[in-house]
Design a protein around this motif. Structure first.
Motif, PDB file in Angstrom:
ATOM      1  N   ILE A   6       0.847  -1.200   0.000  1.00 24.47           N
ATOM      2  CA  ILE A   6       0.000   0.000   0.000  1.00 24.47           C
ATOM      3  C   ILE A   6       0.878   1.242   0.000  1.00 24.47           C
ATOM      4  O   ILE A   6       0.638   2.195  -0.749  1.00 24.47           O
ATOM      5  N   GLU A   7       1.908   1.241   0.834  1.00 26.36           N
ATOM      6  CA  GLU A   7       2.835   2.380   0.915  1.00 26.36           C
ATOM      7  C   GLU A   7       3.479   2.659  -0.441  1.00 26.36           C
ATOM      8  O   GLU A   7       3.503   3.814  -0.897  1.00 26.36           O
ATOM      9  N   ASN A   8       3.992   1.638  -1.091  1.00 30.80           N
ATOM     10  CA  ASN A   8       4.642   1.827  -2.389  1.00 30.80           C
ATOM     11  C   ASN A   8       3.672   2.356  -3.429  1.00 30.80           C
ATOM     12  O   ASN A   8       4.012   3.232  -4.221  1.00 30.80           O
ATOM     13  N   ASP A   9       2.447   1.839  -3.426  1.00 23.66           N
ATOM     14  CA  ASP A   9       1.431   2.295  -4.365  1.00 23.66           C
ATOM     15  C   ASP A   9       1.043   3.747  -4.095  1.00 23.66           C
ATOM     16  O   ASP A   9       0.865   4.540  -5.030  1.00 23.66           O
ATOM     17  N   MET A  10       0.927   4.096  -2.806  1.00 28.98           N
ATOM     18  CA  MET A  10       0.588   5.476  -2.454  1.00 28.98           C
ATOM     19  C   MET A  10       1.696   6.442  -2.862  1.00 28.98           C
ATOM     20  O   MET A  10       1.422   7.553  -3.325  1.00 28.98           O
ATOM     21  N   ARG A  11       2.950   6.038  -2.699  1.00 23.48           N
ATOM     22  CA  ARG A  11       4.080   6.882  -3.112  1.00 23.48           C
ATOM     23  C   ARG A  11       4.017   7.175  -4.611  1.00 23.48           C
ATOM     24  O   ARG A  11       4.225   8.297  -5.045  1.00 23.48           O
ATOM     25  N   LYS A  12       3.713   6.140  -5.394  1.00 20.04           N
ATOM     26  CA  LYS A  12       3.576   6.339  -6.845  1.00 20.04           C
ATOM     27  C   LYS A  12       2.457   7.319  -7.137  1.00 20.04           C
ATOM     28  O   LYS A  12       2.592   8.201  -7.980  1.00 20.04           O
ATOM     29  N   SER A  13       1.351   7.158  -6.434  1.00 19.90           N
ATOM     30  CA  SER A  13       0.191   8.034  -6.622  1.00 19.90           C
ATOM     31  C   SER A  13       0.509   9.478  -6.256  1.00 19.90           C
ATOM     32  O   SER A  13      -0.028  10.402  -6.855  1.00 19.90           O
ATOM     33  N   ALA A  14       1.413   9.667  -5.272  1.00 19.64           N
ATOM     34  CA  ALA A  14       1.787  11.009  -4.809  1.00 19.64           C
ATOM     35  C   ALA A  14       3.029  11.526  -5.534  1.00 19.64           C
ATOM     36  O   ALA A  14       3.679  12.453  -5.062  1.00 19.64           O
ATOM     37  N   GLY A  15       3.370  10.916  -6.661  1.00 17.28           N
ATOM     38  CA  GLY A  15       4.501  11.391  -7.445  1.00 17.28           C
ATOM     39  C   GLY A  15       5.854  11.084  -6.829  1.00 17.28           C
ATOM     40  O   GLY A  15       6.814  11.816  -7.035  1.00 17.28           O
ATOM     41  N   GLY A  16       5.932  10.022  -6.033  1.00 19.00           N
ATOM     42  CA  GLY A  16       7.184   9.621  -5.412  1.00 19.00           C
ATOM     43  C   GLY A  16       7.475  10.297  -4.090  1.00 19.00           C
ATOM     44  O   GLY A  16       8.528  10.080  -3.493  1.00 19.00           O
ATOM     45  N   ALA A  17       6.547  11.089  -3.605  1.00 15.30           N
ATOM     46  CA  ALA A  17       6.740  11.826  -2.347  1.00 15.30           C
ATOM     47  C   ALA A  17       6.607  10.896  -1.141  1.00 15.30           C
ATOM     48  O   ALA A  17       6.055   9.805  -1.228  1.00 15.30           O
ATOM     49  N   SER A  18       7.118  11.364  -0.010  1.00 11.12           N
ATOM     50  CA  SER A  18       7.000  10.608   1.241  1.00 11.12           C
ATOM     51  C   SER A  18       5.821  11.074   2.079  1.00 11.12           C
ATOM     52  O   SER A  18       5.508  10.469   3.094  1.00 11.12           O
ATOM     53  N   PHE A  19       5.202  12.160   1.663  1.00  9.69           N
ATOM     54  CA  PHE A  19       4.066  12.725   2.390  1.00  9.69           C
ATOM     55  C   PHE A  19       2.897  12.891   1.436  1.00  9.69           C
ATOM     56  O   PHE A  19       3.075  13.099   0.248  1.00  9.69           O
ATOM     57  N   ILE A  20       1.690  12.810   1.992  1.00  8.63           N
ATOM     58  CA  ILE A  20       0.479  12.890   1.186  1.00  8.63           C
ATOM     59  C   ILE A  20      -0.527  13.817   1.865  1.00  8.63           C
ATOM     60  O   ILE A  20      -0.587  13.866   3.095  1.00  8.63           O
ATOM     61  N   THR A  21      -1.292  14.544   1.084  1.00  9.12           N
ATOM     62  CA  THR A  21      -2.329  15.430   1.621  1.00  9.12           C
ATOM     63  C   THR A  21      -3.654  14.660   1.687  1.00  9.12           C
ATOM     64  O   THR A  21      -3.814  13.643   1.003  1.00  9.12           O
ATOM     65  N   PRO A  22      -4.595  15.163   2.480  1.00 10.59           N
ATOM     66  CA  PRO A  22      -5.902  14.502   2.526  1.00 10.59           C
ATOM     67  C   PRO A  22      -6.563  14.422   1.144  1.00 10.59           C
ATOM     68  O   PRO A  22      -7.193  13.416   0.822  1.00 10.59           O
ATOM     69  N   GLY A  23      -6.398  15.445   0.333  1.00 13.15           N
ATOM     70  CA  GLY A  23      -6.976  15.434  -1.015  1.00 13.15           C
ATOM     71  C   GLY A  23      -6.359  14.361  -1.892  1.00 13.15           C
ATOM     72  O   GLY A  23      -7.064  13.667  -2.637  1.00 13.15           O
ATOM     73  N   GLN A  24      -5.036  14.207  -1.810  1.00 17.60           N
ATOM     74  CA  GLN A  24      -4.363  13.163  -2.576  1.00 17.60           C
ATOM     75  C   GLN A  24      -4.780  11.781  -2.097  1.00 17.60           C
ATOM     76  O   GLN A  24      -4.975  10.868  -2.905  1.00 17.60           O
TER      77      GLN A  24
END
Length: 67
Positions: A6-24
Protein backbone atom coordinates in the motif's frame (compact mmCIF):
# COMPACT_ATOMS: atom_id res chain seq x y z
CA UNK A 1 -1.51 -7.13 0.08
CA UNK A 2 0.77 -5.81 2.80
CA UNK A 3 1.12 -2.38 4.36
CA UNK A 4 4.37 -2.03 2.40
CA UNK A 5 2.52 -2.71 -0.87
CA UNK A 6 0.00 0.00 0.00
CA UNK A 7 2.84 2.38 0.92
CA UNK A 8 4.64 1.83 -2.39
CA UNK A 9 1.43 2.30 -4.37
CA UNK A 10 0.59 5.48 -2.45
CA UNK A 11 4.08 6.88 -3.11
CA UNK A 12 3.58 6.34 -6.85
CA UNK A 13 0.19 8.03 -6.62
CA UNK A 14 1.79 11.01 -4.81
CA UNK A 15 4.50 11.39 -7.44
CA UNK A 16 7.18 9.62 -5.41
CA UNK A 17 6.74 11.83 -2.35
CA UNK A 18 7.00 10.61 1.24
CA UNK A 19 4.07 12.73 2.39
CA UNK A 20 0.48 12.89 1.19
CA UNK A 21 -2.33 15.43 1.62
CA UNK A 22 -5.90 14.50 2.53
CA UNK A 23 -6.98 15.43 -1.02
CA UNK A 24 -4.36 13.16 -2.58
CA UNK A 25 -5.33 10.35 -0.22
CA UNK A 26 -9.01 10.75 -1.07
CA UNK A 27 -8.17 10.62 -4.76
CA UNK A 28 -6.00 7.54 -4.23
CA UNK A 29 -8.87 5.78 -2.44
CA UNK A 30 -11.44 6.88 -5.02
CA UNK A 31 -13.27 9.21 -2.65
CA UNK A 32 -14.51 12.71 -3.41
CA UNK A 33 -15.06 13.72 0.21
CA UNK A 34 -11.82 14.21 2.15
CA UNK A 35 -13.69 13.78 5.45
CA UNK A 36 -14.05 10.08 4.67
CA UNK A 37 -10.28 9.54 4.76
CA UNK A 38 -9.71 11.28 8.10
CA UNK A 39 -9.70 8.01 10.01
CA UNK A 40 -6.55 6.96 8.15
CA UNK A 41 -4.77 10.19 9.03
CA UNK A 42 -5.31 9.96 12.79
CA UNK A 43 -2.09 9.33 14.70
CA UNK A 44 0.00 9.63 11.51
CA UNK A 45 3.00 11.98 11.63
CA UNK A 46 2.10 15.37 10.18
CA UNK A 47 4.42 18.18 9.18
CA UNK A 48 3.54 21.08 11.47
CA UNK A 49 1.78 23.92 9.68
CA UNK A 50 0.85 21.78 6.66
CA UNK A 51 -1.68 19.15 5.69
CA UNK A 52 0.97 16.59 4.73
CA UNK A 53 1.04 13.18 6.40
CA UNK A 54 3.80 10.57 6.39
CA UNK A 55 2.82 7.88 3.87
CA UNK A 56 4.20 4.82 5.73
CA UNK A 57 2.04 5.60 8.77
CA UNK A 58 -1.05 6.30 6.66
CA UNK A 59 -0.48 3.02 4.79
CA UNK A 60 -0.29 1.13 8.10
CA UNK A 61 -3.60 2.71 9.18
CA UNK A 62 -5.27 1.65 5.92
CA UNK A 63 -3.88 -1.87 6.26
CA UNK A 64 -5.02 -2.16 9.87
CA UNK A 65 -8.53 -1.04 8.92
CA UNK A 66 -8.76 -3.79 6.31
CA UNK A 67 -7.89 -6.60 8.69
Amino acid sequence: MTARDIENDMRKSAGGASFITPGQLASYLGQKNTARVGKYLRDAFKIKGTKKYFIPEVARNIYADGE
